[in-house]
Design an enzyme around this catalytic site. Structure first.
Site, PDB file in Angstrom:
ATOM      1  N   SER A 145       0.866  -1.185   0.000  1.00  0.00           N
ATOM      2  CA  SER A 145       0.000   0.000   0.000  1.00  0.00           C
ATOM      3  C   SER A 145       0.901   1.232   0.000  1.00  0.00           C
ATOM      4  O   SER A 145       2.105   1.139   0.271  1.00  0.00           O
ATOM      5  CB  SER A 145      -0.851  -0.027   1.282  1.00  0.00           C
ATOM      6  OG  SER A 145      -1.449   1.228   1.531  1.00  0.00           O
ATOM      7  N   TYR A 158      -3.023  -1.074   9.989  1.00  0.00           N
ATOM      8  CA  TYR A 158      -2.948  -1.262   8.533  1.00  0.00           C
ATOM      9  C   TYR A 158      -1.539  -0.915   8.041  1.00  0.00           C
ATOM     10  O   TYR A 158      -0.913  -1.678   7.300  1.00  0.00           O
ATOM     11  CB  TYR A 158      -3.997  -0.377   7.846  1.00  0.00           C
ATOM     12  CG  TYR A 158      -4.107  -0.585   6.353  1.00  0.00           C
ATOM     13  CD1 TYR A 158      -4.927  -1.589   5.846  1.00  0.00           C
ATOM     14  CD2 TYR A 158      -3.419   0.210   5.446  1.00  0.00           C
ATOM     15  CE1 TYR A 158      -5.049  -1.791   4.468  1.00  0.00           C
ATOM     16  CE2 TYR A 158      -3.526   0.026   4.077  1.00  0.00           C
ATOM     17  CZ  TYR A 158      -4.346  -0.982   3.588  1.00  0.00           C
ATOM     18  OH  TYR A 158      -4.457  -1.169   2.240  1.00  0.00           O
TER      19      TYR A 158
HETATM   20  P1  NDP Z   1     -11.645  -5.200  -1.588  1.00  0.00           P
HETATM   21  O1  NDP Z   1     -12.322  -4.965  -0.299  1.00  0.00           O
HETATM   22  O2  NDP Z   1     -12.389  -5.053  -2.853  1.00  0.00           O
HETATM   23  O3  NDP Z   1     -10.924  -6.604  -1.591  1.00  0.00           O
HETATM   24  C1  NDP Z   1     -10.472  -7.238  -0.451  1.00  0.00           C
HETATM   25  C2  NDP Z   1     -10.516  -8.712  -0.735  1.00  0.00           C
HETATM   26  O4  NDP Z   1      -9.944  -9.440   0.346  1.00  0.00           O
HETATM   27  C3  NDP Z   1     -11.931  -9.212  -0.913  1.00  0.00           C
HETATM   28  O5  NDP Z   1     -11.964  -9.896  -2.139  1.00  0.00           O
HETATM   29  C4  NDP Z   1     -12.157 -10.150   0.257  1.00  0.00           C
HETATM   30  O6  NDP Z   1     -12.924 -11.264  -0.161  1.00  0.00           O
HETATM   31  C5  NDP Z   1     -10.741 -10.566   0.602  1.00  0.00           C
HETATM   32  N1  NDP Z   1     -10.572 -10.917   2.016  1.00  0.00           N
HETATM   33  C6  NDP Z   1     -10.620 -10.092   3.091  1.00  0.00           C
HETATM   34  N2  NDP Z   1     -10.425 -10.795   4.212  1.00  0.00           N
HETATM   35  C7  NDP Z   1     -10.239 -12.087   3.844  1.00  0.00           C
HETATM   36  C8  NDP Z   1      -9.991 -13.295   4.546  1.00  0.00           C
HETATM   37  N3  NDP Z   1      -9.882 -13.310   5.880  1.00  0.00           N
HETATM   38  N4  NDP Z   1      -9.867 -14.442   3.843  1.00  0.00           N
HETATM   39  C9  NDP Z   1      -9.976 -14.440   2.490  1.00  0.00           C
HETATM   40  N5  NDP Z   1     -10.197 -13.330   1.775  1.00  0.00           N
HETATM   41  C10 NDP Z   1     -10.334 -12.172   2.449  1.00  0.00           C
HETATM   42  O7  NDP Z   1     -10.410  -4.198  -1.548  1.00  0.00           O
HETATM   43  P2  NDP Z   1      -9.215  -3.881  -2.541  1.00  0.00           P
HETATM   44  O8  NDP Z   1      -9.359  -4.563  -3.828  1.00  0.00           O
HETATM   45  O9  NDP Z   1      -9.066  -2.429  -2.497  1.00  0.00           O
HETATM   46  O10 NDP Z   1      -7.998  -4.499  -1.712  1.00  0.00           O
HETATM   47  C11 NDP Z   1      -7.157  -5.520  -2.192  1.00  0.00           C
HETATM   48  C12 NDP Z   1      -5.783  -5.350  -1.578  1.00  0.00           C
HETATM   49  O11 NDP Z   1      -5.220  -4.122  -2.028  1.00  0.00           O
HETATM   50  C13 NDP Z   1      -5.793  -5.278  -0.052  1.00  0.00           C
HETATM   51  O12 NDP Z   1      -4.670  -5.956   0.462  1.00  0.00           O
HETATM   52  C14 NDP Z   1      -5.682  -3.792   0.210  1.00  0.00           C
HETATM   53  O13 NDP Z   1      -5.128  -3.519   1.472  1.00  0.00           O
HETATM   54  C15 NDP Z   1      -4.767  -3.373  -0.917  1.00  0.00           C
HETATM   55  N6  NDP Z   1      -4.781  -1.959  -1.227  1.00  0.00           N
HETATM   56  C16 NDP Z   1      -5.899  -1.336  -1.724  1.00  0.00           C
HETATM   57  C17 NDP Z   1      -5.843   0.004  -2.035  1.00  0.00           C
HETATM   58  C18 NDP Z   1      -6.996   0.734  -2.617  1.00  0.00           C
HETATM   59  O14 NDP Z   1      -6.890   1.955  -2.798  1.00  0.00           O
HETATM   60  N7  NDP Z   1      -8.104   0.093  -2.923  1.00  0.00           N
HETATM   61  C19 NDP Z   1      -4.640   0.793  -1.822  1.00  0.00           C
HETATM   62  C20 NDP Z   1      -3.532   0.043  -1.303  1.00  0.00           C
HETATM   63  C21 NDP Z   1      -3.624  -1.278  -1.023  1.00  0.00           C
HETATM   64  P3  NDP Z   1     -14.164 -11.802   0.742  1.00  0.00           P
HETATM   65  O15 NDP Z   1     -14.942 -10.601   1.119  1.00  0.00           O
HETATM   66  O16 NDP Z   1     -14.879 -12.779  -0.115  1.00  0.00           O
HETATM   67  O17 NDP Z   1     -13.519 -12.481   1.914  1.00  0.00           O
END
Ligand code: NDP
Length: 255
Positions: A145, A158
Site C-alpha cells: 500500500s 494497517y
Molecule cells: P476489496 O475490499 O475489494 O478486496 C479485499 C478482498 O480481500 C476481498 O476480495 C475479500 O474477499 C478478501 N478478504 C478479506 N479478508 C479475507 C480473509 N480473511 N480471507 C480471504 N479473503 C479475504 O479491496 P481492494 O481490492 O481495495 O484491496 C485488495 C488489496 O489491495 C488489499 O490488500 C488492500 O489492502 C490493498 N490496497 C488497496 C488500495 C486501494 O486503494 N483500494 C490501496 C492500497 C492497497 P471476501 O470478502 O470474499 O472475503
C-alpha cells in the site's frame, strides 16, 4: 502476446481474487493464459468472479477460504493442486482496514488487521512453497500500500501490516531465490474498490485529497493492476525479486 509474458499452462492463486484489485490482477493472468483460483470468504462473489474469468477464455475455480487461518491456507493450496495439478503463481492480495485513532483500537481489532493483511501472506506463501518447488519455481506477489511507506493517523495496524509486507517480501525473496521463486510486492495508490468506497464514507475530504495529490489526476482502477500482475507472474521478471513496485499514478513521487 509476447512469449515472455505468456502464462499458458501456469496455475495462479489470488487471495481476495473475487473483487477489486485482486480481480483486476486475476483478469490479467487469465488473459495471459493462466488458470486462476480465486480465494475469498463470500461464495457468491467468488462464483461471479469465476464466471468473469471463464468469459475471458480461462480455466478458473473458486475456493472458500479465510486466509487468516493456517489450515485454510493449506487447504487452499491443496484444492488448487487437486483441481489444476500445480501451483506456479500466488498473489497475496486479501486485505482489510479498520480506521480509528491509535488509542481507540482493541487488541482484537489490531490482530484482525495484522492477521488478514500480513500473517495470511506468510501462511499462504509457506503453504505454497512445496508446490512451487515441485513446479521448478514460482512467483509470489504481495500487495502492500502507500501506507507501506507513508503514515496516516487512521491506519496504525494497517500501516504496520503493509510495512511488514514489504519486509516479508524481501526475506522470502532472499530465502527462495535459490529455488527459482521470485517474490515481489506491489504498492497500489488510491484505487476505486469496495475498500476505498468505505474509506471515502468514513474519512471526510479523502476523495478530493486523493485527486489533488495524484499526478495522474484520477483514482486507480482494478484494471490498472492487470499488467503488473502479468509482468511479475511471467518469465519477463525472472531477475526481479525482493522489490516493491508502486502502481499509484505518481502519488508517491510527489513531494
Ligand atoms: P476489496 O475490499 O475489494 O478486496 C479485499 C478482498 O480481500 C476481498 O476480495 C475479500 O474477499 C478478501 N478478504 C478479506 N479478508 C479475507 C480473509 N480473511 N480471507 C480471504 N479473503 C479475504 O479491496 P481492494 O481490492 O481495495 O484491496 C485488495 C488489496 O489491495 C488489499 O490488500 C488492500 O489492502 C490493498 N490496497 C488497496 C488500495 C486501494 O486503494 N483500494 C490501496 C492500497 C492497497 P471476501 O470478502 O470474499 O472475503
Amino acid at each position: 502476446m509476447s512469449k515472455q509474458f505468456d502464462l499458458s499452462g501456469r496455475v495462479a492463486i489470488v487471495t481476495g481474487g473475487n473483487g477489486g484489485i485482486g480481480l483486476g490482477m486475476a483478469e490479467g493472468l487469465a488473459r495471459a493464459g493462466a488458470a486462476v483460483v480465486v480465494a475469498g470468504r463470500k461464495a457468491a462473489k467468488s462464483a461471479a468472479a469465476v464466471k468473469a474469468l471463464e468469459a475471458l477464455g480461462a480455466k478458473a475455480a473458486a475456493v472458500e477460504a479465510d486466509v487468516t487461518k493456517q489450515d485454510a491456507c493449506k487447504a487452499l493450496i491443496a484444492a488448487a493442486l487437486a483441481r489444476f495439478g500445480r501451483v506456479d503463481i500466488l498473489i497475496n492480495n486479501a486485505g482489510t482496514n479498520i480506521r480509528k485513532q491509535p488509542q481507540e483500537y482493541t487488541l482484537e481489532e489490531w490482530n484482525s488487521v495484522l492477521e488478514t493483511n500480513l500473517t495470511s501472506a506468510f501462511l499462504c506463501s509457506q503453504a505454497a512453497y512445496p508446490a512451487m518447488l515441485k513446479s521448478g519455481g514460482g512467483k509470489i506477489i504481495n500487495i502492500g500500500s502507500m501506507l507501506s511507506i507513508f503514515g496516516a493517523a487512521f491506519a496504525g495496524p494497517y500501516g504496520a501490516s503493509k510495512g511488514g509486507i514489504v519486509q516479508l517480501t524481501k526475506s522470502l525473496a532472499c530465502a527462495w531465490a535459490k529455488d527459482n521463486i521470485q517474490v515481489n510486492s506491489v504498492l497500489p495508490g488510491w484505487i476505486d474498490t469496495e475498500l476505498t468506497q468505505a474509506a471515502r464514507r468514513e474519512v471526510a475530504g479523502l476523495h478530493e485529497r486523493v485527486l489533488a495529490r495524484t499526478p495522474a489526476g484520477r483514482w486507480g482502477d482494478p484494471a490498472d493492476f492487470s499488467g503488473i500482475a502479468v509482468f511479475l507472474a511471467s518469465g519477463a521478471s525472472d531477475f526481479v525479486t525482493g522489490t516493491a513496485i508502486t502502481v499509484d499514478g505518481g502519488y508517491s513521487s510527489l513531494a
